[in-house]
Structure formats: structure tokens, C-alpha cells
Write a protein that holds these residues in place. Structure first.
Motif, mmCIF file in Angstrom:
data_model
loop_
_atom_site.group_PDB
_atom_site.id
_atom_site.type_symbol
_atom_site.label_atom_id
_atom_site.label_comp_id
_atom_site.label_asym_id
_atom_site.label_seq_id
_atom_site.Cartn_x
_atom_site.Cartn_y
_atom_site.Cartn_z
ATOM 1 N N VAL A 95 -11.695 -1.322 -5.516
ATOM 2 C CA VAL A 95 -12.227 -1.566 -4.171
ATOM 3 C C VAL A 95 -12.189 -3.059 -3.845
ATOM 4 O O VAL A 95 -11.862 -3.458 -2.718
ATOM 5 N N LEU A 96 -12.498 -3.895 -4.821
ATOM 6 C CA LEU A 96 -12.442 -5.344 -4.594
ATOM 7 C C LEU A 96 -11.033 -5.800 -4.234
ATOM 8 O O LEU A 96 -10.849 -6.700 -3.406
ATOM 9 N N LEU A 97 -10.027 -5.177 -4.828
ATOM 10 C CA LEU A 97 -8.643 -5.541 -4.505
ATOM 11 C C LEU A 97 -8.231 -5.061 -3.123
ATOM 12 O O LEU A 97 -7.238 -5.532 -2.578
ATOM 13 N N ALA A 98 -8.991 -4.119 -2.557
ATOM 14 C CA ALA A 98 -8.697 -3.622 -1.209
ATOM 15 C C ALA A 98 -9.349 -4.471 -0.121
ATOM 16 O O ALA A 98 -9.107 -4.249 1.068
ATOM 17 N N PRO A 102 -8.082 -9.959 -0.942
ATOM 18 C CA PRO A 102 -8.444 -9.290 -2.202
ATOM 19 C C PRO A 102 -9.269 -10.209 -3.095
ATOM 20 O O PRO A 102 -8.974 -11.396 -3.221
ATOM 21 N N GLN A 103 -10.293 -9.663 -3.716
ATOM 22 C CA GLN A 103 -11.166 -10.436 -4.605
ATOM 23 C C GLN A 103 -10.697 -10.235 -6.045
ATOM 24 O O GLN A 103 -11.332 -9.562 -6.858
ATOM 25 N N ALA A 104 -9.552 -10.848 -6.341
ATOM 26 C CA ALA A 104 -8.871 -10.575 -7.607
ATOM 27 C C ALA A 104 -9.601 -11.154 -8.810
ATOM 28 O O ALA A 104 -9.595 -10.551 -9.888
ATOM 29 N N VAL A 139 -0.889 -10.196 -10.531
ATOM 30 C CA VAL A 139 0.135 -10.461 -9.516
ATOM 31 C C VAL A 139 -0.473 -11.278 -8.376
ATOM 32 O O VAL A 139 0.098 -12.279 -7.924
ATOM 33 N N ILE A 140 -1.630 -10.847 -7.909
ATOM 34 C CA ILE A 140 -2.300 -11.564 -6.811
ATOM 35 C C ILE A 140 -2.632 -12.993 -7.224
ATOM 36 O O ILE A 140 -2.524 -13.932 -6.411
ATOM 37 N N LEU A 141 -2.980 -13.185 -8.489
ATOM 38 C CA LEU A 141 -3.353 -14.512 -8.984
ATOM 39 C C LEU A 141 -2.137 -15.332 -9.429
ATOM 40 O O LEU A 141 -2.303 -16.445 -9.936
ATOM 41 N N GLY A 142 -0.941 -14.780 -9.242
ATOM 42 C CA GLY A 142 0.280 -15.537 -9.522
ATOM 43 C C GLY A 142 0.619 -15.675 -10.986
ATOM 44 O O GLY A 142 1.220 -16.680 -11.396
ATOM 45 N N ALA A 147 0.827 -9.922 -15.810
ATOM 46 C CA ALA A 147 0.823 -8.661 -15.062
ATOM 47 C C ALA A 147 1.832 -7.681 -15.645
ATOM 48 O O ALA A 147 1.543 -6.482 -15.788
ATOM 49 N N ARG A 148 3.002 -8.172 -15.990
ATOM 50 C CA ARG A 148 4.044 -7.301 -16.557
ATOM 51 C C ARG A 148 3.569 -6.658 -17.849
ATOM 52 O O ARG A 148 3.764 -5.454 -18.072
#
Length: 259
Positions: A95-98, A102-104, A139-142, A147-148
Motif C-alpha cells: 500500500v505504501l508503494l501505491a 511511493p513511500q519506498a 527499483v524506485i530507490l534506484g 532489485a534484480r
């Protein structure tokens, strides 16, 4: 008896939500919240709020979804069920990512806290769900390489018949690969994700992946593939695409003005 009833209502609400019938899903869960608040245990109340949080977020109300997820988290924190606590943390992270934006960072903190208990008290499927959400956070945090690794770990835990969650992990993997500069592998992963979702009639989720591929192909200058992806996104939700030229498909969308 109420526990069985609550589980059945939650499953039915989830099915309605997947079909896009959010009104019926929300109505069922609102009734369940009321019923469990009178007759249910804390865990049954938490489950009702938890499922209502997912439905609210899916119907486009992530703030309401976050409030409901926080109520669920408060309820499970009273008891000693570590598995339920961890599962609610995964849902709250989703939900935070939505949220917009986004609150990553907050989501990643929750997921890292949940994973040890999930590995001890839950199955591979739920651990994979958490790893997929961690991949999305990174991914959102670069941080595409991190992430992979999370997405690949999730895929290793999932069986071939767990199509929706495999597709979500593949979509996260595809995003990570694209971010790291591997356009071919990233596009392949996203194509596979969309195909899996179409195969199980998860139309809304498939359309979202196809729309992501539209942007990927537009960014690379491949107007033909962008147009094909746009047509698939429309077709999967039952819309008939207009005849659009590749030149038009290659134009970036106009940014909407904020009210």
C-alpha cells in the motif's frame, strides 16, 4: 464458524476485486468489518481490515488503503501471531508503494522486518511476495542490481502454476533490468509477465504491464512495438484500439495539469 465465514467472504471479495467490481468487493468487506467488530476475534477483525485495505488501494484510494492497513497492523500487534504480523507488514508495504509519491523507504523497512518471521512461520509463496515488493522498492530507490537479486529469488520460490505472483516478480525483474541498461532482457521479462497475466485473465494487471511496455518502446524510439503494446493493453480490457499511426504512437503523452 465466523472464522470460516470471514475467510470465504475475503476470498469472494478478492475475486470481485480482480474482476474490477470494487463496489461489491468493498461492500462485502465493510459488512465483514462490522460483523467481526461485534462477534470476531482481534485476528478476524485484522483480516477484515487487511482485505479492505487491498480493495481500497486497488480501486484508486491508496490513502484510505493505508489507514485500513494501519488499523489491521494495530490489531495484530496486540496478539502473539508473528505470521499475521509479518503478513500485514507486507500488505502495508504494498500500500505504501501505491501512494503518490511511493513511500519506498518506509515500505522497504517494513519488508526487511517482516522477512525473518515469514521465513520461519510462513510458506515460500508469501516470502516470494515480500521479495517482489522489496524488488519494487529498490527499483524506485534506484538500486537495480539489488532489485534484480530480490526478484530472481522470488522467482526461484514460485512454482509454474503460481502465475500471477510469477508475473509480478517478472515485472519487477524487468523494471530492474531496464533500469540497469539491459533493455532486451528487461523487455523480455515484461513481455513474459504480460503473457502470464493474460493467460489467467488478470486483465487489469496485464494492461498495466502492456502500458509499461508502451513507455519502454517509446523511449527507445520503436514506434511499431509501442503501438502493438498499446493495442494489447486496450484489447486485454475489452477496448477496441483506434487506428493510430506509428508516428503518433511515438509522440510523448502530454503532461496533465494539476488542479
Amino acid at each position: 464458524r465466523l472464522h470460516t465465514h470471514a475467510a470465504l467472504v475475503s476470498t469472494l471479495a478478492s475475486a470481485y476485486s480482480e474482476r474490477g467490481d470494487f463496489v461489491r468487493s468493498a461492500t462485502l468487506l465493510d459488512d465483514l468489518i462490522e460483523e467481526t467488530s461485534v462477534h470476531g476475534t482481534l485476528e478476524e477483525q485484522a483480516s477484515a481490515y487487511w482485505n479492505a485495505s487491498i480493495t481500497a488501494t486497488e480501486r484508486g484510494n491508496p490513502r484510505e488503503g493505508l489507514q485500513l492497513a494501519e488499523q489491521a497492523a494495530t490489531l495484530v500487534s496486540v496478539g502473539s501471531n508473528l505470521r499475521a504480523r509479518a503478513r500485514v507488514k507486507v500488505t502495508k508495504a504494498w500500500v505504501l508503494l501505491a501512494q503518490d509519491p511511493p513511500q519506498a523507504v518506509e515500505a522497504r523497512t517494513l519488508l526487511r522486518a517482516a522477512l525473518p518471521d515469514l521465513r520461519l512461520h510462513d510458506g515460500e509463496f508469501v516470502v516470494a511476495e515480500a521479495e517482489t515488493e522489496l524488488a519494487r522498492c529498490e527499483v524506485i530507490l534506484g538500486r537495480p542490481e539489488v532489485a534484480r537479486r530480490h526478484a530472481q529469488s522470488a522467482l526461484r520460490r514460485l512454482s509454474a502454476d503460481q502465475c500471477v505472483e510469477r508475473a509480478r516478480a517478472l515485472a519487477a525483474l524487468g523494471s530492474a533490468l531496464l533500469q540497469s541498461g539491459d533493455a532486451e532482457a528487461g523487455t523480455t521479462a515484461l513481455d513474459e509477465a504480460a503473457g502470464l497475466l493474460e493467460g489467467v485473465k488478470a486483465s487489469r494487471q496485464a494492461a498495466a504491464v502492456w502500458r509499461q511496455l508502451v513507455e519502454v518502446h517509446k523511449a527507445s524510439g520503436d514506434a511499431v512495438r509501442a503501438l502493438e503494446a498499446a493495442e494489447k493493453a486496450m484489447a486485454v480490457v475489452g477496448l477496441v484500439a483506434e487506428k493510430v499511426t506509428p508516428q503518433a504512437a511515438a509522440r510523448p503523452a502530454r503532461t496533465r495539469a494539476r488542479a
